[in-house]
Design a protein around this motif. Structure first.
Motif, PDB file in Angstrom:
ATOM      1  N   VAL A  81       0.140  -3.476   5.891  1.00 32.45           N
ATOM      2  CA  VAL A  81       0.979  -2.568   5.107  1.00 32.45           C
ATOM      3  C   VAL A  81       0.981  -1.164   5.690  1.00 32.45           C
ATOM      4  N   ILE A  82      -0.218  -0.675   6.043  1.00 30.32           N
ATOM      5  CA  ILE A  82      -0.363   0.676   6.607  1.00 30.32           C
ATOM      6  C   ILE A  82      -0.857   0.526   8.037  1.00 30.32           C
ATOM      7  N   THR A  83       0.022   0.683   8.984  1.00 28.47           N
ATOM      8  CA  THR A  83      -0.347   0.472  10.394  1.00 28.47           C
ATOM      9  C   THR A  83      -1.140   1.643  10.964  1.00 28.47           C
ATOM     10  N   ASP A  84      -0.946   2.841  10.441  1.00 27.95           N
ATOM     11  CA  ASP A  84      -1.692   3.994  10.947  1.00 27.95           C
ATOM     12  C   ASP A  84      -3.147   3.888  10.486  1.00 27.95           C
ATOM     13  N   LYS A  85      -4.061   3.918  11.438  1.00 32.75           N
ATOM     14  CA  LYS A  85      -5.475   3.694  11.134  1.00 32.75           C
ATOM     15  C   LYS A  85      -6.029   4.760  10.207  1.00 32.75           C
ATOM     16  N   ALA A  86      -5.718   6.032  10.480  1.00 31.51           N
ATOM     17  CA  ALA A  86      -6.254   7.116   9.656  1.00 31.51           C
ATOM     18  C   ALA A  86      -5.780   6.995   8.220  1.00 31.51           C
ATOM     19  N   LEU A  87      -4.472   6.771   8.045  1.00 27.05           N
ATOM     20  CA  LEU A  87      -3.925   6.646   6.691  1.00 27.05           C
ATOM     21  C   LEU A  87      -4.499   5.417   5.980  1.00 27.05           C
ATOM     22  N   ARG A  88      -4.674   4.322   6.737  1.00 25.49           N
ATOM     23  CA  ARG A  88      -5.191   3.084   6.150  1.00 25.49           C
ATOM     24  C   ARG A  88      -6.598   3.272   5.585  1.00 25.49           C
ATOM     25  N   TYR A  89      -7.450   3.926   6.377  1.00 25.23           N
ATOM     26  CA  TYR A  89      -8.836   4.093   5.915  1.00 25.23           C
ATOM     27  C   TYR A  89      -8.957   5.156   4.824  1.00 25.23           C
ATOM     28  N   LYS A  90      -8.062   6.134   4.835  1.00 23.36           N
ATOM     29  CA  LYS A  90      -8.065   7.100   3.737  1.00 23.36           C
ATOM     30  C   LYS A  90      -7.678   6.416   2.429  1.00 23.36           C
ATOM     31  N   ALA A  91      -6.666   5.539   2.517  1.00 23.10           N
ATOM     32  CA  ALA A  91      -6.266   4.785   1.335  1.00 23.10           C
ATOM     33  C   ALA A  91      -7.372   3.845   0.888  1.00 23.10           C
ATOM     34  N   ALA A  92      -8.029   3.222   1.834  1.00 24.42           N
ATOM     35  CA  ALA A  92      -9.123   2.305   1.505  1.00 24.42           C
ATOM     36  C   ALA A  92     -10.265   3.058   0.851  1.00 24.42           C
ATOM     37  N   LEU A  93     -10.566   4.268   1.354  1.00 26.19           N
ATOM     38  CA  LEU A  93     -11.648   5.063   0.772  1.00 26.19           C
ATOM     39  C   LEU A  93     -11.312   5.464  -0.659  1.00 26.19           C
ATOM     40  N   ALA A  94     -10.050   5.836  -0.878  1.00 26.73           N
ATOM     41  CA  ALA A  94      -9.652   6.227  -2.229  1.00 26.73           C
ATOM     42  C   ALA A  94      -9.846   5.066  -3.198  1.00 26.73           C
ATOM     43  N   THR A  95      -9.447   3.869  -2.770  1.00 22.99           N
ATOM     44  CA  THR A  95      -9.607   2.693  -3.628  1.00 22.99           C
ATOM     45  C   THR A  95     -11.079   2.362  -3.822  1.00 22.99           C
TER      46      THR A  95
END
Length: 209
Positions: A81-95
């Motif tokens: 869903v989120i191909t950008d690594k930085a954005l993906r892990y930021k979203a994962a951290l928030a969750t």
């Protein structure tokens, strides 16, 4: 393979290059490991280095740290869903933070824990290389010293024998010279006495008519 075995293998064994390629370490955890950082181009990776790297990678597998495994568990479903690594892990951290209480500091401390494992491995490696140096390298240095001493002793013996040869050669020349002198003296004495006898013979021949 323990570091001690790898150290001895690196020192005492020679392997064909085709047999030295390292196999990537696999994770035993169910979660997919965090994406590894790209290797630095300034760090050479020889075939021997790869064996040590495989050992270090196994000791510092990211999935072994709960916080790192947890952030990956939340990031993995977002990969498509989120191909950008930085954005993906930021979203994962928030969750993960809202659902499991995971924090940025906890994740960074997880990496610090892995660095501590590396430091411990480095300390163990240094101690074991010192041990190998004492038992293997220093022993061979002592053998080299013993062989050099034996060579020096043989060289001294050779020098002594060469000196004996020179002395014998000198004595030989003296003996040869004296022998030649004796031959000359004998020849002269022989001719002198022969001449004396021949002269006396003539005298007696005249006297006796």
């Amino acid at each position: 393979m323990p570091f001690m075995d790898l150290i001895k293998k690196a020192i005492f064994e020679e392997e064909p290059l085709a047999q030295q390629s390292a196999k990537p370490a696999t994770s035993s955890g169910s979660a997919r490991p965090l994406e590894p950082a790209a290797p630095s181009s300034s760090v050479p990776m020889g075939t021997r280095d790869n064996q040590f790297y495989a050992r270090l990678a196994k000791q510092t597998d990211l999935s072994a740290v709960p916080e790192l495994a947890k952030i990956e568990a939340f990031a993995a479903p977002l990969a498509s869903v989120i191909t950008d690594k930085a954005l993906r892990y930021k979203a994962a951290l928030a969750t993960a933070q809202s659902q499991g209480g995971l924090t940025k500091d906890a994740i960074l401390k997880g990496f610090d824990a892995l660095l501590n494992v590396l430091n411990s491995s480095a300390s163990t490696f240094n101690k074991q290389t010192d041990e190998v140096s004492r038992t293997e390298v220093d022993a061979k240095i002592a053998q080299v010293s013993d062989v050099n001493e034996a060579i020096q002793q043989k060289q001294k013996e050779i020098a002594d024998l060469q000196q004996q040869v020179k002395s014998l050669q000198s004595q030989t020349e003296v003996s040869r010279s004296k022998l030649q002198e004796a031959k000359s003296n004998f020849a002269a004495a022989l001719e002198r006495r022969r001449a004396e006898i021949q002269q006396q013979r003539k005298e007696f021949e005249t006297i006796l008519g």
